[in-house]
Design an enzyme around this catalytic site. Structure first.
Site, PDB file in Angstrom:
ATOM      1  N   ARG A 172       0.830  -1.207   0.000  1.00  0.00           N
ATOM      2  CA  ARG A 172       0.000   0.000   0.000  1.00  0.00           C
ATOM      3  C   ARG A 172       0.868   1.263   0.000  1.00  0.00           C
ATOM      4  O   ARG A 172       0.537   2.258   0.649  1.00  0.00           O
ATOM      5  CB  ARG A 172      -0.952   0.018   1.203  1.00  0.00           C
ATOM      6  CG  ARG A 172      -1.937  -1.119   1.241  1.00  0.00           C
ATOM      7  CD  ARG A 172      -2.900  -1.139   0.054  1.00  0.00           C
ATOM      8  NE  ARG A 172      -3.772  -2.291   0.142  1.00  0.00           N
ATOM      9  CZ  ARG A 172      -3.472  -3.495  -0.375  1.00  0.00           C
ATOM     10  NH1 ARG A 172      -2.343  -3.663  -1.047  1.00  0.00           N
ATOM     11  NH2 ARG A 172      -4.303  -4.498  -0.263  1.00  0.00           N
ATOM     12  N   SER A 245     -11.557   0.036   2.839  1.00  0.00           N
ATOM     13  CA  SER A 245     -10.735  -0.330   4.000  1.00  0.00           C
ATOM     14  C   SER A 245     -10.065   0.919   4.555  1.00  0.00           C
ATOM     15  O   SER A 245      -9.287   1.570   3.847  1.00  0.00           O
ATOM     16  CB  SER A 245      -9.683  -1.355   3.597  1.00  0.00           C
ATOM     17  OG  SER A 245     -10.296  -2.542   3.147  1.00  0.00           O
ATOM     18  N   GLU A 341      -5.401   4.134   5.785  1.00  0.00           N
ATOM     19  CA  GLU A 341      -5.115   4.104   4.347  1.00  0.00           C
ATOM     20  C   GLU A 341      -5.439   5.427   3.661  1.00  0.00           C
ATOM     21  O   GLU A 341      -4.665   5.881   2.824  1.00  0.00           O
ATOM     22  CB  GLU A 341      -5.896   2.966   3.666  1.00  0.00           C
ATOM     23  CG  GLU A 341      -5.250   1.611   3.811  1.00  0.00           C
ATOM     24  CD  GLU A 341      -5.801   0.607   2.797  1.00  0.00           C
ATOM     25  OE1 GLU A 341      -6.225   1.042   1.700  1.00  0.00           O
ATOM     26  OE2 GLU A 341      -5.789  -0.596   3.086  1.00  0.00           O
TER      27      GLU A 341
END
Length: 345
Positions: A172, A245, A341
């Site tokens: 990520r 998420s 995130e």
């Protein structure tokens, strides 16, 4: 993939309500907003950004927590186009413009028989945002299929071609996350899809799915299964505001994972190539009792603890207060700090 420079619309900043342009559905107003529909507008964007002093590049708005008043210049990337650049016995080389929706691009690849992205179906956002986040799901990361991209260096006012090494992909993460906001506009992304195609079915959700449990599944089968799994677990942003998420799955040492597994026998973890383990953040949050709970107008989805939702009228402060409360509880119980995130503007 674009209009000619002579027909490209002029960039004229205007006020713009961004409430419908971020998937959390947060009330947000941009004082200066433009839509980049053609690459020929990019030099003008650089000039506007220099005068403004800041630039927020907006794709699908699926990875953002926006304040009520968004400062500086906001530019929505609306570049369009998908094409097959090359077909060899070893791979399909496919290019998509940065403003294409990611799921629409994956669906088109499956329709055309350019297989290899099906595990990444139904991820919200745009193609241009995918390399920034190095998106991933069900055993496949963008980096696994990445070939190269064309980006516009906003400050230098020039195009740059970037390889996978240039992008410095990690879980990520990418080079783009470590540059000042608004440094880059990703114009187009090229993906290399290996041939012959091999299904990626390592995740239990896929192994248990009736479409995939027997026989030899096709890429279309996996695409449909992933869509069904995600729709069953995740709320539709058009109905319930969310950013997908909200936390990254934390990666810990083998020793830390073993210690946690000794204390918490149900711990969900996945071994990594470097010997470390990825923990399931949703499981950690669920164990702390947050699934389905709310804090003011912000809440945790009742079917997936990794997803924070806007119950109606939530602000960025509401979302972040909830996130911080969850982080504190997970640290207290497991000694693990969860990292958000989304980009918090």
């Amino acid at each position: 993939m674009s209009n000619s420079p002579a027909t490209a619309p002029v960039l004229v900043p205007r006020q713009q309500d961004l409430s419908a342009l971020n998937t959390l559905g947060l009330a947000a107003m941009a004082e200066a907003y433009v839509s980049v529909d053609d690459p020929s507008q990019l030099p003008a964007l650089s000039a506007l950004a220099a005068r403004s002093g800041s630039l927020l590049v907006l794709g699908g708005g699926s990875n953002l927590v926006l304040p009520q008043a968004v400062p500086g210049l906001v530019a929505r990337v609306a570049l369009r186009g998908v094409r097959l650049l090359q077909a060899t016995p070893d791979a399909w080389l496919v290019e998509a413009a940065g403003g294409e929706t990611w799921h629409g691009f994956v669906a088109e690849c499956v329709r055309q028989g350019w297989d290899g992205l099906e595990n990444l179906a139904l991820i919200p956002g745009t193609v241009g945002a995918a390399p920034v986040q190095n998106i991933g799901a069900y055993g496949v990361e963008l980096a696994d299929r990445f070939d190269s991209l064309t980006a516009w260096d906003v400050r230098a006012g020039r195009y740059v071609e970037m390889s996978a090494a240039d992008c410095r992909y990690a879980y990520r993460d990418s080079v783009f996350k470590h540059q000042p906001p608004g440094s880059w506009v990703i114009v187009s992304v090229r993906l290399r899809l290996p041939r012959p195609w091999q299904p990626v079915l390592g995740y239990p959700d896929l192994q248990r799915h009736p479409r995939l449990a027997q026989g030899q599944p096709t890429a279309r089968d996996i695409f449909e299964a992933v869509c069904e799994i995600r729709r069953a677990k995740l709320p539709d942003p058009a109905v319930t505001g969310n950013a997908g998420s909200f936390f990254k799955n934390p990666i810990v040492s083998a020793a830390q994972r073993d210690a946690l597994a000794g204390e918490h026998p149900g711990l969900v973890s996945y071994p990594q190539p470097d010997g470390r383990y990825k923990l399931a953040a949703g499981w950690l949050i669920d164990q702390c009792g947050w699934k389905g709970r709310s804090l003011g107008a912000a809440g945790v989805h009742d079917r997936q603890a990794l997803v924070l939702v806007n119950r109606g009228g939530a602000t960025a402060a509401d979302i972040m207060a909830l996130a911080q409360a969850i982080q504190a509880d997970v640290v207290a119980r497991f000694g693990v700090m969860l990292e958000p995130e989304p980009v918090v503007v």
